[in-house]
Design an enzyme around this catalytic site. Structure first.
Site, PDB file in Angstrom:
ATOM      1  N   GLY A   1       0.785  -1.234   0.000  1.00  0.00           N
ATOM      2  CA  GLY A   1       0.000   0.000   0.000  1.00  0.00           C
ATOM      3  C   GLY A   1       0.810   1.275   0.000  1.00  0.00           C
ATOM      4  N   SER A   2       2.032   1.231  -0.530  1.00  0.00           N
ATOM      5  CA  SER A   2       2.809   2.477  -0.540  1.00  0.00           C
ATOM      6  C   SER A   2       2.171   3.509  -1.482  1.00  0.00           C
ATOM      7  CB  SER A   2       4.268   2.205  -0.927  1.00  0.00           C
ATOM      8  OG  SER A   2       4.371   1.823  -2.271  1.00  0.00           O
TER       9      SER A   2
ATOM     10  N   MET B   1      -4.494  -7.149  -6.844  1.00  0.00           N
ATOM     11  CA  MET B   1      -3.975  -8.251  -7.660  1.00  0.00           C
ATOM     12  C   MET B   1      -5.082  -9.135  -8.251  1.00  0.00           C
ATOM     13  SD  MET B   1      -0.874  -7.481  -7.571  1.00  0.00           S
ATOM     14  CE  MET B   1       0.007  -8.897  -8.222  1.00  0.00           C
TER      15      MET B   1
ATOM     16  N   ILE C   1     -10.473  -6.999 -12.799  1.00  0.00           N
ATOM     17  CA  ILE C   1     -11.790  -6.441 -12.510  1.00  0.00           C
ATOM     18  C   ILE C   1     -12.823  -7.146 -13.404  1.00  0.00           C
ATOM     19  CG2 ILE C   1     -13.172  -4.313 -12.618  1.00  0.00           C
ATOM     20  CD1 ILE C   1     -11.107  -4.293 -10.356  1.00  0.00           C
TER      21      ILE C   1
ATOM     22  N   HIS D   1       0.645   0.681 -13.291  1.00  0.00           N
ATOM     23  CA  HIS D   1       1.399  -0.534 -13.606  1.00  0.00           C
ATOM     24  C   HIS D   1       2.879  -0.187 -13.729  1.00  0.00           C
ATOM     25  CE1 HIS D   1       1.991  -4.584 -15.087  1.00  0.00           C
ATOM     26  NE2 HIS D   1       2.819  -4.071 -15.973  1.00  0.00           N
TER      27      HIS D   1
HETATM   28  C1  GRF Z   1       2.963  -1.003  -7.653  1.00  0.00           C
HETATM   29  O1  GRF Z   1       4.230  -1.200  -8.225  1.00  0.00           O
HETATM   30  C2  GRF Z   1       1.917  -0.849  -8.722  1.00  0.00           C
HETATM   31  O2  GRF Z   1       2.425  -0.288  -9.890  1.00  0.00           O
HETATM   32  C3  GRF Z   1       1.503  -2.276  -8.969  1.00  0.00           C
HETATM   33  O3  GRF Z   1       1.532  -2.884  -7.716  1.00  0.00           O
HETATM   34  C4  GRF Z   1       2.499  -2.235  -6.891  1.00  0.00           C
HETATM   35  C5  GRF Z   1       1.833  -1.906  -5.596  1.00  0.00           C
HETATM   36  O4  GRF Z   1       2.765  -1.466  -4.639  1.00  0.00           O
HETATM   37  N1  GRF Z   1       0.212  -2.325  -9.605  1.00  0.00           N
HETATM   38  P1  GRF Z   1       2.271  -0.832  -3.267  1.00  0.00           P
HETATM   39  O5  GRF Z   1       1.395  -1.861  -2.579  1.00  0.00           O
HETATM   40  O6  GRF Z   1       1.505   0.422  -3.591  1.00  0.00           O
HETATM   41  O7  GRF Z   1       3.514  -0.558  -2.480  1.00  0.00           O
END
Ligand code: GRF
Length: 191
Positions: A11-12, A89, A92, A108
């Site tokens: 969730g960064s 992940m 949809i 992405h």
């Molecule tokens: C990110 O690299 C995003 O591009 C991809 O999944 C990752 C999620 O990272 N879809 P985080 O959970 O937001 O750290």
């Protein structure tokens, strides 16, 4: 504008969105986090920000349609207008796509259409490309295939490790996603 974030992991990016909202770079309000992984760190991040959380385990439902119907009910109950995918992940499905046609956005970690799907950073790294990057796109029924809204490149220095590339991609994501979402919400156009 009321938005919901969907995430499965760390969730960064969700954190970057919360920060942008808090310091006024985004005018939206995040009213719900949807998470399909009970115990994922992103849940704690949302709770700390006072954001409602809907956590579900797909295996407890007969099919995708069933859990997506429940998600749509949670979204509509809170008047959510746009959905922000940030490391969610799952593909949809039709229920969400019909309810939020053209109003779901995804980030992405590659320059699409190169390296769609899982482990995009590792895919690019092992392919030996010299430039990769980040793509933000509107979500359709495919895997990382919807119309592209914005892209930013990341150059691979000669002896860059996989971890260094990952960090460089994340830095770009955290700055780009809040900015592009804000533009997308305000203008509904390409940025
Ligand atoms: C990110 O690299 C995003 O591009 C991809 O999944 C990752 C999620 O990272 N879809 P985080 O959970 O937001 O750290």
């Amino acid at each position: 504008m009321r938005i919901a974030c969907f995430a499965s992991g760390s969730g960064s990016n969700v954190e970057a969105i919360f920060e942008a909202i808090e310091d006024g770079r985004m005018s939206a309000r995040c009213v719900l986090l949807v998470c399909d992984r009970p115990g994922a760190p992103v849940i704690e991040r949302a709770v700390r920000r006072g954001c409602d959380v809907f956590v579900f385990a797909a295996k407890e439902y007969p099919d995708k349609e069933a859990f997506e119907r429940e998600i749509v009910a949670e979204l509509e109950r809170r008047g959510v207008e746009r959905i922000i995918l940030a490391g969610y992940m799952r593909l949809i499905g039709q229920v969400l796509l019909e309810a939020y046609q053209g109003r779901i956005v995804n980030i992405h970690p590659s320059l699409l259409p190169s390296f769609p799907g899982k482990d995009a950073i590792a895919q690019a790294f092992h392919a030996g490309v010299k430039i990769t990057g980040v793509t933000i796109h509107v979500v359709d029924e495919g895997m990382d295939t919807g119309p592209i809204i914005a892209q930013e490149s990341v150059r691979l220095d000669n002896d860059m490790t996989h971890e260094e590339l990952q960090k460089a991609i994340q830095r770009v994501e955290h700055e780009l996603y809040p900015r592009v979402i804000e533009e997308w919400i305000k203008e509904g156009a390409n940025v």
